[in-house]
Design a protein around this motif. Structure first.
Motif, PDB file in Angstrom:
ATOM      1  N   GLU A  16       6.623   3.424   2.661  1.00  0.00           N
ATOM      2  CA  GLU A  16       6.752   2.977   1.271  1.00  0.00           C
ATOM      3  C   GLU A  16       8.203   2.994   0.814  1.00  0.00           C
ATOM      4  O   GLU A  16       8.634   2.113   0.067  1.00  0.00           O
ATOM      5  CB  GLU A  16       5.912   3.865   0.362  1.00  0.00           C
ATOM      6  CG  GLU A  16       4.430   3.781   0.637  1.00  0.00           C
ATOM      7  CD  GLU A  16       3.636   4.825  -0.120  1.00  0.00           C
ATOM      8  OE1 GLU A  16       4.025   5.163  -1.257  1.00  0.00           O
ATOM      9  OE2 GLU A  16       2.623   5.284   0.416  1.00  0.00           O
ATOM     10  N   THR A  19      10.068  -0.002   2.519  1.00  0.00           N
ATOM     11  CA  THR A  19       9.629  -1.261   1.926  1.00  0.00           C
ATOM     12  C   THR A  19      10.267  -1.482   0.563  1.00  0.00           C
ATOM     13  O   THR A  19      10.565  -2.606   0.179  1.00  0.00           O
ATOM     14  CB  THR A  19       8.091  -1.290   1.796  1.00  0.00           C
ATOM     15  OG1 THR A  19       7.540  -1.115   3.100  1.00  0.00           O
ATOM     16  CG2 THR A  19       7.592  -2.584   1.216  1.00  0.00           C
ATOM     17  N   LYS A  60       5.252  -7.409  -4.066  1.00  0.00           N
ATOM     18  CA  LYS A  60       3.999  -8.115  -3.813  1.00  0.00           C
ATOM     19  C   LYS A  60       3.055  -8.107  -5.005  1.00  0.00           C
ATOM     20  O   LYS A  60       2.268  -9.018  -5.176  1.00  0.00           O
ATOM     21  CB  LYS A  60       3.299  -7.512  -2.599  1.00  0.00           C
ATOM     22  CG  LYS A  60       4.083  -7.749  -1.320  1.00  0.00           C
ATOM     23  CD  LYS A  60       3.386  -7.179  -0.130  1.00  0.00           C
ATOM     24  CE  LYS A  60       4.202  -7.429   1.120  1.00  0.00           C
ATOM     25  NZ  LYS A  60       3.611  -6.848   2.289  1.00  0.00           N
ATOM     26  N   HIS A  73      -1.629 -10.037  -6.982  1.00  0.00           N
ATOM     27  CA  HIS A  73      -0.916  -9.970  -5.716  1.00  0.00           C
ATOM     28  C   HIS A  73      -0.244 -11.309  -5.494  1.00  0.00           C
ATOM     29  O   HIS A  73      -0.883 -12.355  -5.601  1.00  0.00           O
ATOM     30  CB  HIS A  73      -1.924  -9.665  -4.593  1.00  0.00           C
ATOM     31  CG  HIS A  73      -1.292  -9.202  -3.333  1.00  0.00           C
ATOM     32  ND1 HIS A  73      -0.533 -10.013  -2.539  1.00  0.00           N
ATOM     33  CD2 HIS A  73      -1.301  -7.993  -2.719  1.00  0.00           C
ATOM     34  CE1 HIS A  73      -0.116  -9.338  -1.485  1.00  0.00           C
ATOM     35  NE2 HIS A  73      -0.567  -8.106  -1.583  1.00  0.00           N
ATOM     36  N   CYS A  77      -4.239 -10.489  -0.140  1.00  0.00           N
ATOM     37  CA  CYS A  77      -4.488  -9.643   1.034  1.00  0.00           C
ATOM     38  C   CYS A  77      -5.220 -10.443   2.103  1.00  0.00           C
ATOM     39  O   CYS A  77      -5.726 -11.530   1.845  1.00  0.00           O
ATOM     40  CB  CYS A  77      -5.286  -8.397   0.647  1.00  0.00           C
ATOM     41  SG  CYS A  77      -6.980  -8.736   0.151  1.00  0.00           S
ATOM     42  N   LYS A  87      -7.383   1.949   1.541  1.00  0.00           N
ATOM     43  CA  LYS A  87      -5.979   1.813   1.185  1.00  0.00           C
ATOM     44  C   LYS A  87      -5.219   0.848   2.085  1.00  0.00           C
ATOM     45  O   LYS A  87      -4.069   0.537   1.810  1.00  0.00           O
ATOM     46  CB  LYS A  87      -5.301   3.185   1.172  1.00  0.00           C
ATOM     47  CG  LYS A  87      -5.779   4.021   0.003  1.00  0.00           C
ATOM     48  CD  LYS A  87      -4.960   5.270  -0.142  1.00  0.00           C
ATOM     49  CE  LYS A  87      -5.417   6.039  -1.375  1.00  0.00           C
ATOM     50  NZ  LYS A  87      -4.583   7.203  -1.608  1.00  0.00           N
ATOM     51  N   TYR A  88      -5.864   0.343   3.130  1.00  0.00           N
ATOM     52  CA  TYR A  88      -5.245  -0.706   3.942  1.00  0.00           C
ATOM     53  C   TYR A  88      -5.071  -1.965   3.100  1.00  0.00           C
ATOM     54  O   TYR A  88      -4.173  -2.758   3.329  1.00  0.00           O
ATOM     55  CB  TYR A  88      -6.106  -1.061   5.158  1.00  0.00           C
ATOM     56  CG  TYR A  88      -6.349   0.089   6.098  1.00  0.00           C
ATOM     57  CD1 TYR A  88      -5.304   0.677   6.784  1.00  0.00           C
ATOM     58  CD2 TYR A  88      -7.624   0.571   6.305  1.00  0.00           C
ATOM     59  CE1 TYR A  88      -5.524   1.729   7.654  1.00  0.00           C
ATOM     60  CE2 TYR A  88      -7.856   1.621   7.171  1.00  0.00           C
ATOM     61  CZ  TYR A  88      -6.799   2.195   7.841  1.00  0.00           C
ATOM     62  OH  TYR A  88      -7.027   3.233   8.693  1.00  0.00           O
ATOM     63  N   CYS A  89      -5.953  -2.159   2.143  1.00  0.00           N
ATOM     64  CA  CYS A  89      -5.912  -3.334   1.269  1.00  0.00           C
ATOM     65  C   CYS A  89      -4.853  -3.115   0.193  1.00  0.00           C
ATOM     66  O   CYS A  89      -4.940  -2.174  -0.589  1.00  0.00           O
ATOM     67  CB  CYS A  89      -7.279  -3.576   0.626  1.00  0.00           C
ATOM     68  SG  CYS A  89      -7.272  -4.965  -0.523  1.00  0.00           S
ATOM     69  N   GLU A  90      -3.875  -4.002   0.148  1.00  0.00           N
ATOM     70  CA  GLU A  90      -2.800  -3.854  -0.825  1.00  0.00           C
ATOM     71  C   GLU A  90      -3.313  -4.019  -2.256  1.00  0.00           C
ATOM     72  O   GLU A  90      -2.795  -3.396  -3.178  1.00  0.00           O
ATOM     73  CB  GLU A  90      -1.692  -4.862  -0.533  1.00  0.00           C
ATOM     74  CG  GLU A  90      -0.994  -4.583   0.782  1.00  0.00           C
ATOM     75  CD  GLU A  90      -0.015  -5.668   1.182  1.00  0.00           C
ATOM     76  OE1 GLU A  90       0.000  -6.749   0.566  1.00  0.00           O
ATOM     77  OE2 GLU A  90       0.737  -5.434   2.138  1.00  0.00           O
ATOM     78  N   CYS A  91      -4.312  -4.851  -2.445  1.00  0.00           N
ATOM     79  CA  CYS A  91      -4.888  -5.033  -3.790  1.00  0.00           C
ATOM     80  C   CYS A  91      -5.591  -3.752  -4.236  1.00  0.00           C
ATOM     81  O   CYS A  91      -5.369  -3.260  -5.344  1.00  0.00           O
ATOM     82  CB  CYS A  91      -5.874  -6.203  -3.791  1.00  0.00           C
ATOM     83  SG  CYS A  91      -5.124  -7.799  -3.402  1.00  0.00           S
ATOM     84  N   GLU A  93      -5.167  -0.713  -3.127  1.00  0.00           N
ATOM     85  CA  GLU A  93      -4.161   0.344  -3.272  1.00  0.00           C
ATOM     86  C   GLU A  93      -3.444   0.234  -4.614  1.00  0.00           C
ATOM     87  O   GLU A  93      -3.143   1.238  -5.254  1.00  0.00           O
ATOM     88  CB  GLU A  93      -3.150   0.265  -2.128  1.00  0.00           C
ATOM     89  CG  GLU A  93      -1.981   1.206  -2.245  1.00  0.00           C
ATOM     90  CD  GLU A  93      -2.329   2.654  -2.014  1.00  0.00           C
ATOM     91  OE1 GLU A  93      -1.522   3.510  -2.389  1.00  0.00           O
ATOM     92  OE2 GLU A  93      -3.401   2.955  -1.479  1.00  0.00           O
TER      93      GLU A  93
END
Length: 151
Positions: A16, A19, A60, A73, A77, A87-91, A93
């Motif tokens: 994080e 990024t 993002k 987003h 995703c 939490k793999y899904c950015e939306c 998360e």
């Protein structure tokens, strides 16, 4: 931002801090190379990451979605197995619903999803569960006022 990286040395987009183009400071990471002490290595990692993907460090999650007052987003995703409930899904998360730009399969992160509400409660995200329930109720309420007159 506090990362918990174990294998990436904080020089991959999994981190994080990396990024966000920030150096790690007070994080729980192991063998960290995302510090001023390793500036040359960090700069090279940023350069090669940008060479592979020029959009890599762009934000993002956008603040408002076309005046609707909803976060969205920017690219969507691409979840395949998580149903957008991990939490793999950015939306997921970011605490937002999947939208039109998402290309996910078997998505359960949408307005009115009971699976989303149950998942948020299971991980003790009661505020997120409450938001999902309220959004589902708003979607099912009859239209009133100007919106009703236009139909």
């Amino acid at each position: 931002i506090v990362c918990n990286c174990k294998k990436s040395r904080c020089l991959k987009l999994y981190c994080e801090c990396f990024t966000a183009l920030q150096e790690c400071d007070g994080c729980n990471c192991l063998a960290c190379r995302n510090t001023s002490q390793f500036k040359a290595m960090r700069d090279e990692a940023i350069r090669t990451t940008r060479a592979k993907n020029p959009q890599a460090f762009r934000i993002k999650i956008t603040g408002k979605d076309k005046g609707h007052g909803v976060e969205s987003h920017s690219t969507g995703c691409r979840c395949k197995k998580s149903a957008c409930l991990k939490k793999y899904c950015e939306c997921y998360e970011a605490g937002i619903f999947c939208g039109a730009k998402c290309r996910c399969l078997g998505c359960a992160n949408y307005v009115g999803s009971q699976r989303l509400v149950e998942r948020r409660k299971k991980v003790k995200d009661y505020r997120g569960a409450r938001r999902a329930e309220e959004a589902g109720r708003r979607q099912h309420q009859p239209q009133t006022g100007l919106a009703q007159q236009q139909h």
